[in-house]
Design a protein around this motif. Structure first.
Motif, short mmCIF file in Angstrom:
data_model
loop_
_atom_site.label_atom_id
_atom_site.label_comp_id
_atom_site.label_asym_id
_atom_site.label_seq_id
_atom_site.Cartn_x
_atom_site.Cartn_y
_atom_site.Cartn_z
N GLU A 297 9.76 17.65 -10.60
CA GLU A 297 11.14 17.17 -10.67
C GLU A 297 11.87 17.44 -9.36
OE1 GLU A 297 13.40 17.82 -14.23
OE2 GLU A 297 11.60 17.99 -15.47
N HIS A 298 11.58 18.56 -8.71
CA HIS A 298 12.19 18.88 -7.42
C HIS A 298 11.84 17.81 -6.38
CE1 HIS A 298 13.27 21.00 -3.76
NE2 HIS A 298 11.99 21.01 -3.37
N PHE A 299 10.56 17.45 -6.30
CA PHE A 299 10.14 16.45 -5.31
C PHE A 299 10.67 15.06 -5.67
CE2 PHE A 299 7.56 19.71 -3.57
CZ PHE A 299 7.15 19.28 -2.31
N TYR A 300 10.68 14.77 -6.95
CA TYR A 300 11.20 13.47 -7.38
C TYR A 300 12.69 13.33 -7.05
CZ TYR A 300 12.76 9.81 -10.65
OH TYR A 300 13.33 8.69 -11.22
N ALA A 301 13.46 14.35 -7.37
CA ALA A 301 14.90 14.30 -7.11
C ALA A 301 15.17 14.17 -5.61
CB ALA A 301 15.58 15.55 -7.67
N ALA A 302 14.43 14.92 -4.81
CA ALA A 302 14.63 14.86 -3.36
C ALA A 302 14.31 13.48 -2.81
CB ALA A 302 13.77 15.93 -2.68
N GLN A 303 13.26 12.86 -3.33
CA GLN A 303 12.87 11.55 -2.82
C GLN A 303 13.80 10.45 -3.32
OE1 GLN A 303 8.27 11.24 -2.16
NE2 GLN A 303 8.59 12.59 -3.93
N LEU A 304 14.32 10.59 -4.52
CA LEU A 304 15.33 9.65 -4.98
C LEU A 304 16.58 9.72 -4.11
CD1 LEU A 304 15.61 9.58 -8.88
CD2 LEU A 304 14.68 7.85 -7.34
N ALA A 305 16.96 10.94 -3.73
CA ALA A 305 18.12 11.10 -2.86
C ALA A 305 17.90 10.39 -1.53
CB ALA A 305 18.41 12.58 -2.64
N MET A 306 16.68 10.45 -1.00
CA MET A 306 16.37 9.74 0.24
C MET A 306 16.47 8.23 0.04
SD MET A 306 13.13 11.77 1.87
CE MET A 306 12.95 13.54 1.59
N ALA A 307 15.98 7.75 -1.10
CA ALA A 307 16.07 6.32 -1.39
C ALA A 307 17.52 5.87 -1.42
CB ALA A 307 15.38 6.01 -2.72
N ASP B 168 7.65 22.16 0.90
CA ASP B 168 8.95 21.55 1.11
C ASP B 168 9.08 20.90 2.48
OD1 ASP B 168 9.66 22.24 -1.42
OD2 ASP B 168 11.21 23.68 -0.86
N ALA B 169 8.34 21.41 3.46
CA ALA B 169 8.37 20.80 4.79
C ALA B 169 7.86 19.37 4.77
CB ALA B 169 7.56 21.65 5.77
N ASP B 170 7.05 19.04 3.76
CA ASP B 170 6.56 17.66 3.64
C ASP B 170 7.71 16.70 3.35
OD1 ASP B 170 4.07 18.71 4.06
OD2 ASP B 170 3.37 18.47 2.00
N LEU B 171 8.74 17.18 2.68
CA LEU B 171 9.91 16.34 2.44
C LEU B 171 10.64 16.06 3.75
CD1 LEU B 171 11.23 18.00 -0.83
CD2 LEU B 171 10.22 15.70 -0.63
N ILE C 184 0.85 -1.19 0.00
CA ILE C 184 0.00 0.00 0.00
C ILE C 184 0.89 1.24 0.00
CG2 ILE C 184 -1.92 1.16 1.17
CD1 ILE C 184 -2.28 -1.52 2.76
N PRO C 185 0.98 1.96 -1.12
CA PRO C 185 1.84 3.14 -1.17
C PRO C 185 1.12 4.40 -0.69
CG PRO C 185 1.02 2.65 -3.35
CD PRO C 185 0.43 1.62 -2.44
N ALA C 186 1.86 5.26 -0.03
CA ALA C 186 1.34 6.58 0.33
C ALA C 186 1.39 7.49 -0.90
CB ALA C 186 2.15 7.19 1.47
N VAL C 187 0.62 8.58 -0.85
CA VAL C 187 0.64 9.55 -1.94
C VAL C 187 0.94 10.97 -1.45
CG1 VAL C 187 -0.89 8.22 -3.43
CG2 VAL C 187 -1.86 9.88 -1.83
N GLU C 188 0.80 11.21 -0.14
CA GLU C 188 1.09 12.54 0.40
C GLU C 188 1.28 12.42 1.91
OE1 GLU C 188 -2.09 15.37 0.15
OE2 GLU C 188 -3.64 13.85 0.36
N ARG C 189 1.77 13.51 2.49
CA ARG C 189 2.06 13.51 3.92
C ARG C 189 0.85 13.10 4.77
NH1 ARG C 189 4.51 18.85 7.08
NH2 ARG C 189 4.63 17.93 9.19
N ALA C 190 -0.33 13.51 4.36
CA ALA C 190 -1.53 13.26 5.15
C ALA C 190 -1.84 11.79 5.32
CB ALA C 190 -2.73 13.97 4.53
#
Length: 272
Positions: free
Chosen positions: A116-126, A72-75, A35-41
């Motif tokens: 792209e900003h959110f994607y790049a940030a999340q890839l960096a976390m991965a 950005d705080a959601d990241l 079950i994947p999340a889609v947002e902070r909520a």
């Protein structure tokens, strides 16, 4: 044994009968549901739901269609949620993340840059946490790959893949399995059905994306997809390849456990 590698079981469409839907899936041989999340909520929602479902597992991430209302705080919240979940055997990946250039309003300009900003940030976390990703891939294959190549082989699943044969091979080379689901069951889905037959079976996994992407046999008004449909989806893949459905189940399960290494622990969690 079957594994639904992508199911939004937390969606409002299941509010009236979520338990029955999960039990129907188990009866149909689906012994694990991611079950994947889609947002902070809904970070906490998918975490709690995975613990309530037999074979339940979850991923944490911010979906590209939700980044326009994210901040950005959601990241930062995602990073903390990942950190807190590392000890949870049901936590298996970062997702659903990616890029969506199918929707014109967000395919260019500032909305695309924000994706792209959110994607790049999340890839960096991965890469930082050494976790695979569940990738949303719509009209964005080459740009997704461009970012992936900056981090080596992160790996994971290219969800609902519908790119070219060359792009499929590129994702495989990056350590990804291709997710096949309801779209494959339509005879007119020629490109997806070619992937189903031409891509090595060792690079394919099954998914429903429930309640979305209903298979061909779900007719209006009953168009809500369910994880229990995975058995018939597996049969379609078996028929396309000319092999037994048991072989499809065995192979796609092994593939899911390979590209989502933590998933084995999620399945075993129910035996504790």
């Amino acid at each position: 044994m079957l594994i639904d590698t992508h199911c939004h079981l937390d969606a409002a469409e299941f509010d009236a009968d979520r338990r029955e839907v999960a039990e129907h899936a188990l009866d149909a041989g689906v012994q694990a549901i991611v079950i994947p999340a889609v947002e902070r909520a809904n970070f906490g929602v998918v975490r709690d739901l995975a613990a309530q479902v037999a074979g339940g597992a979850y991923a944490l991430g911010i979906h590209p269609l939700y980044v326009q209302r994210a901040v950005d705080a959601d990241l930062d919240a995602l990073r903390e949620a990942i950190r807190q979940s590392l000890g949870d055997p049901r936590f298996v990946a970062i997702g659903e993340i990616g890029l969506d250039f199918f929707v014109p309003e967000i395919a260019s300009g500032e909305p695309r840059a924000r994706q792209e900003h959110f994607y790049a940030a999340q890839l960096a976390m991965a890469a930082e946490f050494k976790l695979p990703v569940l990738l949303h891939v719509r009209k964005s294959q080459d740009i997704l790959l461009k970012y992936l190549r900056r981090h080596g082989r992160i790996g994971g699943i290219a969800h609902a893949f519908n790119g070219s044969a060359q792009q499929a091979q590129a994702f495989v080379e990056q350590g990804f399995a291709l997710g096949l689901g309801g779209a494959m069951t339509y005879e007119r889905a020629l490109q997806i059905r070619r992937h189903a037959t031409d891509v090595g079976l060792q690079h394919l996994v099954l998914e429903t994306d429930a309640p979305d992407i209903p298979p061909a046999w779900l007719h209006p008004p009953q168009r809500r997809n369910r994880p229990g449909e995975l058995r018939r989806i597996a049969q379609v893949l078996a028929d396309l390849r000319g092999i037994a459905v048991a072989q499809v189940a065995q192979a796609t399960t092994a593939n899911a456990l390979r590209v989502l290494p933590r998933l084995s622990a999620a399945i075993l969690a129910d035996d504790d």
